[in-house]
Write an enzyme that holds these catalytic residues in place. Structure first.
Site, mmCIF file in Angstrom:
data_model
loop_
_atom_site.group_PDB
_atom_site.id
_atom_site.type_symbol
_atom_site.label_atom_id
_atom_site.label_comp_id
_atom_site.label_asym_id
_atom_site.label_seq_id
_atom_site.Cartn_x
_atom_site.Cartn_y
_atom_site.Cartn_z
ATOM 1 N N ARG A 37 29.192 -17.328 45.400
ATOM 2 C CA ARG A 37 28.362 -17.638 46.568
ATOM 3 C C ARG A 37 28.476 -19.094 47.014
ATOM 4 O O ARG A 37 27.934 -19.487 48.048
ATOM 5 C CB ARG A 37 26.894 -17.333 46.259
ATOM 6 C CG ARG A 37 26.627 -15.887 45.934
ATOM 7 C CD ARG A 37 25.161 -15.664 45.708
ATOM 8 N NE ARG A 37 24.402 -15.857 46.916
ATOM 9 C CZ ARG A 37 24.167 -14.931 47.834
ATOM 10 N NH1 ARG A 37 24.660 -13.719 47.668
ATOM 11 N NH2 ARG A 37 23.461 -15.201 48.901
ATOM 12 N N HIS A 75 56.525 -16.091 73.495
ATOM 13 C CA HIS A 75 55.715 -16.795 74.500
ATOM 14 C C HIS A 75 55.170 -18.123 73.983
ATOM 15 O O HIS A 75 54.184 -18.623 74.508
ATOM 16 C CB HIS A 75 54.575 -15.894 74.983
ATOM 17 C CG HIS A 75 55.050 -14.647 75.654
ATOM 18 N ND1 HIS A 75 55.645 -14.662 76.899
ATOM 19 C CD2 HIS A 75 55.081 -13.363 75.228
ATOM 20 C CE1 HIS A 75 55.996 -13.424 77.231
ATOM 21 N NE2 HIS A 75 55.672 -12.618 76.218
ATOM 22 N N GLU A 89 45.415 -10.124 58.571
ATOM 23 C CA GLU A 89 44.800 -10.097 57.235
ATOM 24 C C GLU A 89 45.752 -10.702 56.192
ATOM 25 O O GLU A 89 45.321 -11.452 55.315
ATOM 26 C CB GLU A 89 44.426 -8.642 56.881
ATOM 27 C CG GLU A 89 43.830 -8.430 55.501
ATOM 28 C CD GLU A 89 42.554 -9.226 55.220
ATOM 29 O OE1 GLU A 89 41.986 -9.821 56.136
ATOM 30 O OE2 GLU A 89 42.155 -9.279 54.042
ATOM 31 N N TRP A 100 26.607 -24.346 48.234
ATOM 32 C CA TRP A 100 27.663 -24.465 49.252
ATOM 33 C C TRP A 100 27.039 -25.337 50.324
ATOM 34 O O TRP A 100 26.135 -24.911 51.038
ATOM 35 C CB TRP A 100 28.026 -23.086 49.792
ATOM 36 C CG TRP A 100 29.224 -23.093 50.703
ATOM 37 C CD1 TRP A 100 30.533 -22.984 50.334
ATOM 38 C CD2 TRP A 100 29.223 -23.199 52.134
ATOM 39 N NE1 TRP A 100 31.340 -23.026 51.446
ATOM 40 C CE2 TRP A 100 30.564 -23.154 52.564
ATOM 41 C CE3 TRP A 100 28.232 -23.329 53.101
ATOM 42 C CZ2 TRP A 100 30.931 -23.229 53.898
ATOM 43 C CZ3 TRP A 100 28.605 -23.414 54.435
ATOM 44 C CH2 TRP A 100 29.945 -23.357 54.818
ATOM 45 N N LYS A 149 31.599 -16.538 49.143
ATOM 46 C CA LYS A 149 31.794 -15.098 49.342
ATOM 47 C C LYS A 149 30.902 -14.554 50.454
ATOM 48 O O LYS A 149 31.305 -13.687 51.209
ATOM 49 C CB LYS A 149 31.486 -14.379 48.025
ATOM 50 C CG LYS A 149 31.693 -12.883 48.062
ATOM 51 C CD LYS A 149 33.136 -12.533 47.829
ATOM 52 C CE LYS A 149 33.406 -11.046 47.931
ATOM 53 N NZ LYS A 149 34.780 -10.800 48.372
ATOM 54 N N GLU A 172 43.706 -18.545 52.817
ATOM 55 C CA GLU A 172 42.453 -18.863 52.129
ATOM 56 C C GLU A 172 42.630 -19.158 50.647
ATOM 57 O O GLU A 172 41.845 -19.920 50.089
ATOM 58 C CB GLU A 172 41.344 -17.838 52.402
ATOM 59 C CG GLU A 172 41.497 -16.484 51.796
ATOM 60 C CD GLU A 172 40.291 -15.566 52.108
ATOM 61 O OE1 GLU A 172 40.497 -14.351 52.098
ATOM 62 O OE2 GLU A 172 39.173 -16.054 52.337
ATOM 63 N N CYS A 223 25.287 -20.290 48.587
ATOM 64 C CA CYS A 223 24.350 -20.758 47.573
ATOM 65 C C CYS A 223 23.814 -19.574 46.767
ATOM 66 O O CYS A 223 23.509 -18.526 47.313
ATOM 67 C CB CYS A 223 23.161 -21.515 48.119
ATOM 68 S SG CYS A 223 23.604 -22.957 49.066
ATOM 69 N N ASN A 226 18.288 -21.332 49.150
ATOM 70 C CA ASN A 226 19.488 -20.853 49.826
ATOM 71 C C ASN A 226 19.112 -20.623 51.283
ATOM 72 O O ASN A 226 18.150 -19.904 51.549
ATOM 73 C CB ASN A 226 19.953 -19.544 49.160
ATOM 74 C CG ASN A 226 20.953 -18.781 49.996
ATOM 75 O OD1 ASN A 226 21.696 -19.379 50.777
ATOM 76 N ND2 ASN A 226 20.990 -17.475 49.848
ATOM 77 N N GLY A 227 19.833 -21.242 52.217
ATOM 78 C CA GLY A 227 19.515 -21.061 53.630
ATOM 79 C C GLY A 227 19.483 -22.394 54.352
ATOM 80 O O GLY A 227 19.991 -23.402 53.842
ATOM 81 N N LYS A 256 44.681 -13.898 54.006
ATOM 82 C CA LYS A 256 44.693 -13.912 52.537
ATOM 83 C C LYS A 256 45.492 -15.117 52.042
ATOM 84 O O LYS A 256 45.068 -15.831 51.146
ATOM 85 C CB LYS A 256 45.333 -12.630 51.969
ATOM 86 C CG LYS A 256 44.518 -11.383 51.994
ATOM 87 C CD LYS A 256 43.341 -11.358 51.051
ATOM 88 C CE LYS A 256 42.107 -11.946 51.659
ATOM 89 N NZ LYS A 256 41.291 -11.146 52.505
#
Ligand code: AGP
Length: 611
Positions: free
Chosen positions: A27, A507, A484, A77, A606, A491, A2, A103-104, A488
Site C-alpha cells: 500500500r 505519424h 499493458e 505513501w 498498490k 512500472e 498508506c 491513511n487519506g 508492466k
C-alpha cells in the site's frame, strides 16, 4: 495508499504491528512507524525509506518495545511532505500523549493548522495528519474521553481518512474511524485488531467487521464498541473472511509477481467456474442484477477504470461491441469525473478495479449513480468500497494480489468481460457463441504452455534489459495489450516503454526508431495481422530491433524479426488473454535482471486511494 494497523491484547504488540505492516507494504513503502505504550508512556519509533529500516530500529530496541501489548503502526505513501522521519506516522501532539496513524488526505488541514497554531499547538511535520493529533488532544482536554475526542475531531475534518488513535491516559484502548478510506476490525479472544486491509489480520483471526464511513470503533482487549458520528450505537456486522494465510506466501517463487503470473491458469478456471459450465449452455451470471428487459434496451455502456484495469476495460469495449453491438465508451476515471458526462437510466456504467478502493473510480461511479445509471463493478475485492456501492457485483476471484504490478487480476478482469459480454449477447439473442466458450474453457492449458517456455522469454529479457526505451505496437483488440505490456515494463524496470497502435507509428513515433530501439509487434492471427506486418516492415526499415509476439508459424517472420515469442494459436477475440502473459514475463525478467525491486517499484502503491 498508506497502510495502518493496530493491536490491543495480551501479546507483544510490536510483533503483530511489524507483521501487519509487512503484509500491507504493497500500500506504500516510503517510510513507516509504530507507537507503543512502554511503562505507561506512549513512545514513537519511525524510519524513512523501506520498512526494513524500521525493522532495524525495532530490533535494536526490542527489549523495551516488546513490553507493550498495545500499539498502532503505519506504512506511508507520501502525499503532504517528503518521506522523512519527521513526516512518517505516527504523529503526536504537544504533550506527546496522543499518537495517530492516518491513511487519506485532510483537505482542510491548512485552516485547522492555522487555528491550532493560534491555540498554541506546535507542528513538527509538514503532514496534514499532524492536525488530527493536535485536534484530538484538544478535544480530549475538553472531554477526557478518547472516543468522544475522536468523534468531535472528525466532525471538523474534511477529506478522506482511515485513522487509529491511542492516548497515554487511556490504556489498552484504540479508537479508529474512517471516511472514504478502508478499515477493517479483526476480532480475537482477549485481543482485537484493526487494519487498512485483511492481509494484516488474516494470520490471527478470520472474524472481521468492515467499518462503514463515519463509524467510530473503540477497541480494548475484551470489547468492541461501535458508534456513528452522531453518537448513535451501531449494530456490529461480523463476518468470516474468505481468505487463507497461504495466499500471502511466495510459495517458493522469488517474487510475488512471478508467483501471481503462474497462478493465472487457475485464476481463469476459478473465474469461469459455475458461470461457464458447457459450450452448449448459456453463461450463468447471477451477479448481474440488471433486469433482462433493461439490459436488452441499453443504449450505451460507459466503463471507468485506471491503470491496468483501464486496459482490461479497453479490451472489454472491443468484446462487448463485437458480441453485443452496444456502443461502449471507456475513459480513465480521473478524466471522467471532471467533465460533463451524459448518462441516464439506459446507460450501464461499469467500474473496473482490482482493489475496489481506487479513489478516482469510486468518485466516477458515485457520479454516475447519482444520475440514475445501474453500476456494475468488476473487482478482485468483494469486501471493498466499490463492491459495497455496486448495483451488480462481479467478483473476479483472482485471490489476493500482493505485487504492485497487476498480473493475475488483469487476466481475471478480462475473463469477467468475456463472461459479461457472452451473457449479454445471449440475453439479446445475438447468435451462437459456442466456439468462443470452447476456447475459454481450454485457455488455461494454453497459458500453461506459455509459462512452460518462460526460459525463452528470460533469454530475450537479458538481451533487451539495457534498452533505454521500448516500443510496443499492435492494432485492434490487442492495442490495450500493447499498452499493458508497456505499463508492466515501465512500472517495474523504469524503462521508458510506450504502446502505440501500429498504424500511428508512421505519424510521428517512427522518428525515434534506430538500431537502439526495440519494437515489439503483437502479431496475432486475424483481420489486422497483415496490417501489423506491414507496420513492422516500416519499423525494420528504420533499423529498429524487432521482436514479434505471435501465434503464427509463418516462416517469413524469421527474416523480419530478431526474436520471436511464439504462443499457441488462439482466436483474435480471445487473444488478449493469452498474449499478455509473455509480456508480463518479459517485464518481470527484465526488472529482475536489472536488480529492481519487482514487487514494490519506486513511487508506486498498490491501491491509490487519493485523487
Ligand atoms: C497496475 O500494475 C498498476 N499498479 C496500477 O496501474 C493499477 O492498475 C491502478 O492503480 C488501478 O488500480 P485498481 O485496479 O485497484 O483500481
Amino acid at each position: 495508499m498508506c497502510g495502518i494497523v493496530g493491536y490491543v491484547g495480551n501479546k507483544k504488540a510490536v510483533d503483530i504491528l511489524i507483521d501487519g505492516l509487512t503484509s500491507l507494504e504493497y500500500r506504500g513503502y516510503d517510510s513507516s512507524g509504530i507507537a507503543v505504550n512502554i511503562d505507561g508512556k506512549v513512545e514513537l519509533f519511525k524510519a524513512a525509506g523501506k520498512l526494513q529500516n524500521l525493522k532495524n530500529i525495532v530490533e535494536k530496541n526490542y527489549n523495551e518495545i516488546s513490553k507493550s501489548t498495545i500499539g498502532i503502526g503505519h506504512i506511508r505513501w507520501a502525499t503532504h511532505g517528503a518521506p522523512t522521519v519527521e513526516n512518517a506516522h505516527p504523529h503526536s501532539c504537544n504533550c506527546g500523549k496522543v499518537a495517530v496513524v492516518h491513511n487519506g488526505i485532510i483537505e482542510n488541514f491548512k485552516d485547522l493548522k492555522e487555528r491550532l497554531e493560534k491555540n498554541g499547538c506546535t507542528f513538527r511535520s509538514q503532514t496534514d495528519t499532524e492536525t488530527i493529533a493536535h485536534l484530538v488532544a484538544t478535544k480530549f482536554g475538553e472531554t477526557h474521553n478518547l472516543t468522544e475526542a475522536v468523534r468531535l475531531a472528525t466532525r471538523e475534518i474534511e477529506g478522506a481518512y482511515a485513522l487509529c488513535v491511542i492516548h497515554q491516559d487511556v490504556p489498552n484502548t484504540i479508537v479508529a474511524t474512517r471516511r472514504n478510506a478502508p478499515l477493517v476490525v479483526g476480532l480475537g479472544e482477549g485481543e482485537n485488531f484493526v487494519a487498512s486491509d485483511v492481509p494484516a489480520l488474516i494470520q490471527y483471526t478470520k472474524k472481521a467487521m468492515y467499518l462503514e464511513d463515519n463509524q467510530i470503533v473503540t477497541l480494548t482487549p475484551d470489547s468492541i464498541k461501535l458508534i456513528d458520528i452522531d453518537n448513535n450505537k451501531v449494530e456490529q456486522k461480523v463476518e468470516t473472511l474468505p481468505w487463507e494465510p497461504v495466499a500471502l506466501s511466495k510459495m517458493g517463487y522469488k517474487h510475488f509477481m512471478l508467483k501471481e503470473i503462474h497462478e493465472q491458469p487457475d485464476v481463469v478456471r476459478n473465474v469461469l467456474s459455475g458461470k461457464l459450465r458447457a459450450i452448449d449452455e448459456n453463461v450463468v451470471l447471477k451477479e448481474v442484477t440488471l433486469d433482462k428487459e433493461k439490459l436488452k434496451n441499453l443504449s450505451r455502456i460507459q466503463i471507468v477504470a485506471c491503470g491496468t484495469s483501464l486496459h482490461a476495460a479497453m479490451v472489454g469495449k472491443y468484446i462487448i461491441e463485437e458480441l453485443c453491438e452496444i456502443p461502449v465508451d471507456v475513459e480513465p476515471s480521473s478524466e471522467y469525473i471532471y467533465r460533463k458526462t451524459i448518462t441516464d437510466k439506459n446507460t450501464l456504467v461499469i467500474g473496473v478495479s482490482q482493489s475496489g478502493e481506487t479513489a478516482d473510480t469510486i468518485t466516477a461511479i458515485r457520479q454516475a449513480k447519482s444520475k440514475g445509471s445501474h453500476i456494475l463493478i468488476i473487482t478482485n475485492r468483494p469486501d471493498s468500497t466499490m463492491a459495497r456501492e455496486a448495483d451488480s457485483l462481479v467478483p473476479v476471484n483472482a485471490g489476493i494480489e500482493v505485487s504492485v504490478a497487476a498480473t493475475k487480476s488483469y487476466t481475471a478482469q478480462l475473463i469477467s468481460f468475456y463472461l459479461i459480454a457472452i451473457y449479454m449477447a445471449e440475453v439479446k439473442g445475438m447468435g451462437d457463441l459456442s466456439d468462443l466458450k470452447h476456447e475459454l474453457i481450454i485457455l488455461p492449458q494454453k497459458i500453461e504452455k506459455v509459462l512452460a517456455h518462460k526460459e525463452d522469454i528470460q533469454r530475450y529479457a537479458k538481451a533487451f534489459a539495457n534498452s533505454k526505451d521500448f516500443i510496443f505496437i499492435a492494432r485492434g483488440i490487442n492495442y490495450p495489450t500493447a499498452l499493458e505490456g508497456a505499463l508492466k515494463l515501465k512500472e517495474i524496470s523504469y524503462i521508458n516503454a510506450t504502446g502505440y497502435t501500429a498504424g500511428e507509428l508512421k505519424h510521428g513515433p517512427i522518428a525515434m526508431l534506430d538500431e537502439s530501439m526495440p519494437v515489439l509487434s503483437i502479431l496475432m492471427s486475424g483481420k489486422v495481422y497483415d496490417k501489423i506486418l506491414s507496420n513492422s516492415e516500416e519499423a525494420k526499415a528504420r533499423n529498429a530491433r524487432m521482436i514479434a509476439l505471435t501465434d503464427s508459424m509463418d516462416d517469413k517472420l524469421n527474416e523480419l524479426f530478431d526474436c520471436i515469442i511464439r504462443i499457441p494459436k488462439i482466436s483474435e477475440i480471445l487473444s488478449p488473454a493469452l498474449a499478455v502473459v509473455p509480456l508480463q514475463l518479459l517485464a518481470y525478467y527484465i526488472a529482475e535482471f536489472l536488480g529492481k525491486d519487482v514487487d514494490q517499484p519506486r513511487n508506486l502503491a498498490k491501491s491509490v486511494t487519493v485523487e
